[in-house]
Every structure is written in structure tokens, then in C-alpha cells.
Design a protein around this motif. Sequence first.
Motif, PDB file in Angstrom:
ATOM      1  N   LEU A  57      -0.399  32.408 -16.860  1.00  0.00           N
ATOM      2  CA  LEU A  57       0.587  31.790 -15.978  1.00  0.00           C
ATOM      3  C   LEU A  57      -0.030  31.428 -14.623  1.00  0.00           C
ATOM      4  CD1 LEU A  57       3.750  33.986 -16.677  1.00  0.00           C
ATOM      5  CD2 LEU A  57       3.150  31.774 -17.644  1.00  0.00           C
ATOM      6  N   LYS A  58      -0.892  32.298 -14.102  1.00  0.00           N
ATOM      7  CA  LYS A  58      -1.558  32.001 -12.835  1.00  0.00           C
ATOM      8  C   LYS A  58      -2.461  30.777 -12.963  1.00  0.00           C
ATOM      9  CE  LYS A  58      -1.553  36.783 -11.160  1.00  0.00           C
ATOM     10  NZ  LYS A  58      -2.396  37.966 -10.823  1.00  0.00           N
ATOM     11  N   LEU A  59      -3.113  30.642 -14.113  1.00  0.00           N
ATOM     12  CA  LEU A  59      -3.992  29.499 -14.329  1.00  0.00           C
ATOM     13  C   LEU A  59      -3.209  28.184 -14.406  1.00  0.00           C
ATOM     14  CD1 LEU A  59      -6.517  30.943 -16.943  1.00  0.00           C
ATOM     15  CD2 LEU A  59      -7.055  30.200 -14.614  1.00  0.00           C
ATOM     16  N   MET A  60      -2.031  28.241 -14.995  1.00  0.00           N
ATOM     17  CA  MET A  60      -1.241  27.019 -15.142  1.00  0.00           C
ATOM     18  C   MET A  60      -0.597  26.596 -13.832  1.00  0.00           C
ATOM     19  SD  MET A  60       0.600  27.216 -18.856  1.00  0.00           S
ATOM     20  CE  MET A  60       1.203  25.553 -18.617  1.00  0.00           C
ATOM     21  N   GLY A  61      -0.097  27.557 -13.062  1.00  0.00           N
ATOM     22  CA  GLY A  61       0.481  27.255 -11.756  1.00  0.00           C
ATOM     23  C   GLY A  61       1.594  26.214 -11.825  1.00  0.00           C
ATOM     24  N   TRP A  62       1.476  25.190 -10.961  1.00  0.00           N
ATOM     25  CA  TRP A  62       2.505  24.154 -10.857  1.00  0.00           C
ATOM     26  C   TRP A  62       2.674  23.355 -12.150  1.00  0.00           C
ATOM     27  CZ3 TRP A  62       0.799  19.212 -11.775  1.00  0.00           C
ATOM     28  CH2 TRP A  62      -0.579  18.994 -11.663  1.00  0.00           C
ATOM     29  N   LYS A  63       1.646  23.349 -12.977  1.00  0.00           N
ATOM     30  CA  LYS A  63       1.713  22.581 -14.225  1.00  0.00           C
ATOM     31  C   LYS A  63       2.798  23.110 -15.155  1.00  0.00           C
ATOM     32  CE  LYS A  63      -3.298  21.976 -13.830  1.00  0.00           C
ATOM     33  NZ  LYS A  63      -3.503  23.044 -12.835  1.00  0.00           N
ATOM     34  N   LEU A  64       3.168  24.375 -14.960  1.00  0.00           N
ATOM     35  CA  LEU A  64       4.208  24.997 -15.777  1.00  0.00           C
ATOM     36  C   LEU A  64       5.534  24.248 -15.661  1.00  0.00           C
ATOM     37  CD1 LEU A  64       4.593  27.608 -17.550  1.00  0.00           C
ATOM     38  CD2 LEU A  64       5.485  28.701 -15.490  1.00  0.00           C
ATOM     39  N   LEU A  65       5.833  23.739 -14.463  1.00  0.00           N
ATOM     40  CA  LEU A  65       7.096  23.038 -14.231  1.00  0.00           C
ATOM     41  C   LEU A  65       7.017  21.550 -14.563  1.00  0.00           C
ATOM     42  CD1 LEU A  65       8.237  24.686 -10.872  1.00  0.00           C
ATOM     43  CD2 LEU A  65       9.086  25.144 -13.182  1.00  0.00           C
ATOM     44  N   VAL A  66       5.799  21.029 -14.672  1.00  0.00           N
ATOM     45  CA  VAL A  66       5.646  19.615 -15.020  1.00  0.00           C
ATOM     46  C   VAL A  66       5.978  19.393 -16.499  1.00  0.00           C
ATOM     47  CG1 VAL A  66       4.004  17.694 -15.209  1.00  0.00           C
ATOM     48  CG2 VAL A  66       3.932  19.229 -13.223  1.00  0.00           C
ATOM     49  N   ILE A  67       5.685  20.372 -17.339  1.00  0.00           N
ATOM     50  CA  ILE A  67       5.881  20.221 -18.783  1.00  0.00           C
ATOM     51  C   ILE A  67       7.325  19.880 -19.148  1.00  0.00           C
ATOM     52  CG2 ILE A  67       5.848  21.481 -20.984  1.00  0.00           C
ATOM     53  CD1 ILE A  67       3.254  22.782 -20.085  1.00  0.00           C
ATOM     54  N   PRO A  68       8.352  20.622 -18.666  1.00  0.00           N
ATOM     55  CA  PRO A  68       9.724  20.234 -19.022  1.00  0.00           C
ATOM     56  C   PRO A  68      10.128  18.862 -18.500  1.00  0.00           C
ATOM     57  CG  PRO A  68       9.739  22.000 -17.390  1.00  0.00           C
ATOM     58  CD  PRO A  68       8.341  21.886 -17.901  1.00  0.00           C
ATOM     59  N   VAL A  69       9.580  18.465 -17.346  1.00  0.00           N
ATOM     60  CA  VAL A  69       9.868  17.129 -16.813  1.00  0.00           C
ATOM     61  C   VAL A  69       9.342  16.063 -17.760  1.00  0.00           C
ATOM     62  CG1 VAL A  69       9.457  15.524 -14.912  1.00  0.00           C
ATOM     63  CG2 VAL A  69       9.911  17.940 -14.431  1.00  0.00           C
ATOM     64  N   LEU A  70       8.124  16.273 -18.261  1.00  0.00           N
ATOM     65  CA  LEU A  70       7.531  15.314 -19.208  1.00  0.00           C
ATOM     66  C   LEU A  70       8.308  15.280 -20.520  1.00  0.00           C
ATOM     67  CD1 LEU A  70       3.733  16.059 -18.636  1.00  0.00           C
ATOM     68  CD2 LEU A  70       5.024  14.053 -17.871  1.00  0.00           C
ATOM     69  N   ILE A  71       8.755  16.447 -20.979  1.00  0.00           N
ATOM     70  CA  ILE A  71       9.560  16.503 -22.209  1.00  0.00           C
ATOM     71  C   ILE A  71      10.854  15.729 -22.012  1.00  0.00           C
ATOM     72  CG2 ILE A  71      10.851  18.024 -23.750  1.00  0.00           C
ATOM     73  CD1 ILE A  71       8.702  20.168 -23.183  1.00  0.00           C
ATOM     74  N   ALA A  72      11.476  15.899 -20.860  1.00  0.00           N
ATOM     75  CA  ALA A  72      12.716  15.180 -20.566  1.00  0.00           C
ATOM     76  C   ALA A  72      12.487  13.669 -20.554  1.00  0.00           C
ATOM     77  CB  ALA A  72      13.279  15.646 -19.222  1.00  0.00           C
ATOM     78  N   LEU A  73      11.426  13.231 -19.866  1.00  0.00           N
ATOM     79  CA  LEU A  73      11.138  11.801 -19.803  1.00  0.00           C
ATOM     80  C   LEU A  73      10.834  11.234 -21.186  1.00  0.00           C
ATOM     81  CD1 LEU A  73       8.925  11.668 -16.567  1.00  0.00           C
ATOM     82  CD2 LEU A  73      11.269  10.827 -16.852  1.00  0.00           C
ATOM     83  N   GLY A  74      10.031  11.965 -21.966  1.00  0.00           N
ATOM     84  CA  GLY A  74       9.721  11.509 -23.313  1.00  0.00           C
ATOM     85  C   GLY A  74      10.957  11.404 -24.181  1.00  0.00           C
ATOM     86  N   SER A  75      11.842  12.382 -24.074  1.00  0.00           N
ATOM     87  CA  SER A  75      13.079  12.370 -24.859  1.00  0.00           C
ATOM     88  C   SER A  75      13.951  11.176 -24.501  1.00  0.00           C
ATOM     89  CB  SER A  75      13.866  13.663 -24.614  1.00  0.00           C
ATOM     90  OG  SER A  75      13.139  14.794 -25.021  1.00  0.00           O
TER      91      SER A  75
END
Length: 311
Positions: free
Chosen positions: A170-188
Motif C-alpha cells: 500500500l505504501k508503494l502504491m500511494g496515490w495510485k490506489l485512488l486513481v484505479i477506481p477513477v479509471l474503472i469509472a471512466l472505462g465503464s
Amino acid sequence: MDFYLIILFLFTGIMLGFWLEKENIFVKFADLITKVGLVILLLAMGASLGSNDQIVLQLGEIGLQAFVFAAVSIIFSLLAVIIFVRFFNLNNLLLSADPETESEFEDQSADNTMTVLIFGSVVTGILAGYFLLSGVGQAWLDPLTNYSLAVLLFGVGIDIGASREVLADLKLMGWKLLVIPVLIALGSLVGAVISGYLFGFAAGESAAVGAGFGWYSLSGVLISKLHSAELGSLAFLSNVFRELLTVMILPLVVRYFGSLAAVAPGGATTMDVTLPLVKESGGEAVVIPAFVSGAVLSTLVQILVPLFLNV
């Protein structure tokens, strides 16, 4: 299942697992229970769908449209996440933090058992529900699904807590953790709008269907109240298909696109129903990203569905 109950079972398991060693017999037993419980959950989910007269009726009327909406939304969600993950090399980042994940992933890639087990459980459940429980199964199938999910979330939590490497991931992912659901939403949403264009729906209507992100019960009701019963039925069945397709394809998604790709297909359901399957397919390292993604998308459903219908 209620959000607070999900939090209770999952994080109680995490706290318990944190105090246990990975090789503790209770941790290994919890892992076995998780696998057995997953089969029970999939059978119950399939039976619940097969015994639901409303779903069976709508399948004949708008089944093709709903399937296309679900499949194309999943495809674009996957593409968005896969490109993002590969650009930042996130799969290798997780593997470098937890070498055990690599060996687990390689073992799973060489094994078709999980794929067959998942597909067989769901299909068996659907057939049993349709032929044996039609119209009468919901009264006890819904509690069975909830109880199975509670046990699974507790077991998943124990696995996460016992894997100290998850915090490093989780520390390695950092801010990228919150980008993933945004991308899923946009793709959907992109996938839903493209699907709607093929069937003659307005962009706002199509986007509202896609903004269900797999949460069929809420999105179907919201759209029925705010727009029409016809569009609500399409949203309901489309998001049912999204959950069902997610269950069936997750092992293959992980095999060909990496563990973090497992977060994309399920949308909002990765917070609860499909979370145990994400863990079994992608490993402990992707459970927290999946949970966070599902929680974010579940919140967005309640905002975006009314918004798009008023556009």
C-alpha cells in the motif's frame, strides 16, 4: 450486505490475522474455509439468479442489450486499468515487495482448477435455481449468500492481517490506489455510452446504466424511479451480468494481465461480493486496492446515476 457489517467482518479478521503468524494452523484453516466458502457463495449467487423470475423474464426481453452493456463496460474498465498499471509497472512493484506473491501467481497461472471451479459453481447454481427453486428460493438464498459472504470476508481479513507485506504494498502504491477506481469509472462510462449508441439510447441514459458499476439493486431502483421502469430494468440486468461475468473471467484476467487487473471487472462489487474471489485470483496484495476501489465506486453510483439522468 450492509457496509458496516462488511467493515466489521473484514477488519476483525485483519486484526486477528495481524497477531498470528503466517504459518499458524488457524491461518491455514481460515484459508481452507475461504476456499470452501467461496464455492458455497458462488452456488448461492447462481441459484439466486436462476430462481429470480424477474431476471429470467427480463433476460428474454432485453438480455442481449444488457449483456453488451456489461461486457463492453468491463472491457473498457480493464483497458484503462491495464494501461495505467503497465505504465507505472505496478504489478512488478507489488511482486518486488512480496516475493511470495510471485510464486503464488505462477502456480495459479499454470493451474486451471480455479477457473473450472468458479465457472462450474456458478452454472450449477443457476441451473439448480432455475429448475428446482424458481420463484421460491429467495427467502433462504439471500441469507445464505450473506452468511457465506460474512465468513469469507472474515477469512480474507485473516489472510491479509497475517501477510505483513500488504502494508508495504500500500505504501508503494500511494496515490495510485485512488486513481484505479477513477479509471474503472471512466472505462465503464465510455463502454456504456458506446453500447447505448449501438442500441439508440441517449448518452445520458447509457451513462446512467454504466454508472451502476455492478451494483444492480441500487442502480436499477434509482433509474426506475428517476427515469423509467424500462431503463431501470436494463440497468438492473446489465449490472447483474457485470457481476456474473466478473465471477467467471477473473482467473483468466489475472493470468493474462496481472494481479491488479482483477480489481477492474467487478466495479463496486469488489468491496463485498467479489472481494473473496479477487483475493483467490490475485492474492492478498490486491485485496485492499479492490476494497478501496469498490468503496469509491459504490459512493459514485449514488452521485452519478441521478446526475446523468438530469443531463
